[in-house]
Design an enzyme around this catalytic site. Structure first.
Site, PDB file in Angstrom:
ATOM      1  N   ASP A 275     -20.994  -9.752 -32.045  1.00 32.07           N
ATOM      2  CA  ASP A 275     -21.481  -9.473 -30.732  1.00 32.07           C
ATOM      3  C   ASP A 275     -20.482  -8.561 -29.897  1.00 32.07           C
ATOM      4  OD1 ASP A 275     -23.655  -9.597 -28.847  1.00 32.07           O
ATOM      5  OD2 ASP A 275     -22.956 -11.491 -28.360  1.00 32.07           O
TER       6      ASP A 275
ATOM      7  N   ASN B 242     -33.973 -10.022 -32.594  1.00 27.25           N
ATOM      8  CA  ASN B 242     -33.530  -8.613 -32.359  1.00 27.25           C
ATOM      9  C   ASN B 242     -34.860  -7.709 -32.453  1.00 27.25           C
ATOM     10  OD1 ASN B 242     -30.591  -8.650 -33.889  1.00 27.25           O
ATOM     11  ND2 ASN B 242     -31.099  -9.173 -31.823  1.00 27.25           N
TER      12      ASN B 242
END
Length: 222
Positions: free
Chosen positions: A2, A50
């Protein structure tokens, strides 16, 4: 993995630049894992959530995945790495799906460390699919309900041929699992580091492994 977007924003760069830098971090960590003798490395590359990102960013991510396979597959074959893919990657474009299938096939005969890449993966969907398969076995009278235990569930998970999860690292300071390996993480050690993923290097990884080595793993005992 991330922090790509924040890394790019800090440098006044487009998000794609952050994702490209993130790919370089993947390469560093893959090589470091081999040097450290890590048996299996799993990377959360694209979650089932996503797809909610802007279409242009999703297209860019798919393009990076294509380039990664083209550029790094030969090294994986040479280094005896066994590639595994977690998730329903067949939702991707046909050419990319074919590339992934070919990459897995080319490393299938290897005997070295595992590299598992989670693509269109979500742990809740994985568990639901495992439950459906077990229910089908019960309906077909190949399995009795009382025979469904932890081992039966694990045998239906996508990680069934991987070693148990020992350490789960999340970069960029976020402290949540985000639908990643929920079953497998039941007794894993969790480590949250502030480093943005593009800055994640051999030193950060080695420090994480060293921190793991200091943990006392009791599994409910004393």
């Amino acid at each position: 993995m991330d922090g790509n977007g924040r890394w790019a924003k800090q440098r006044h760069l487009p998000r794609l630049a952050g994702h490209k830098a993130g790919v370089e971090a993947v390469r560093r960590v893959m090589r470091s894992a081999r040097e450290l003798g890590i048996e299996a490395l799993t990377l959360y590359a694209f979650s089932s959530e996503n797809w909610r990102r802007p279409e242009a960013e999703v297209i860019d991510l798919m393009g990076l995945l294509r380039r990664f396979i083209r550029s790094d597959l030969d090294e994986m074959v040479r280094e005896n790495v066994r590639l595994r893919v977690l998730g329903d990657y067949r939702r991707f474009a046909p050419d990319l799906t074919e590339m992934i299938d070919e990459a897995v096939a080319r490393t299938a005969g290897n005997t070295g460390p595992f590299l598992a890449i989670a693509l269109n993966y979500g742990a809740q969907a994985e568990l639901a699919a495992a439950a459906r398969r077990l229910a089908a076995q019960v309906l077909a009278k190949r399995l009795r309900p009382e025979e469904i235990d932890e081992a039966a569930i694990e045998a239906e998970l996508e990680t069934r041929d991987l070693p148990p999860l020992d350490l789960l690292i999340r970069s960029s300071g976020e402290q949540r699992l985000s639908n990643f390996l929920l079953w497998q993480a039941a007794y894993a050690e969790l480590l949250f580091v502030d480093t943005l993923w593009p800055d994640f290097d051999e030193n950060v990884f080695s420090d994480a492994i060293a921190a793991f080595g200091l943990r006392q793993r009791r599994y409910g005992g004393l």
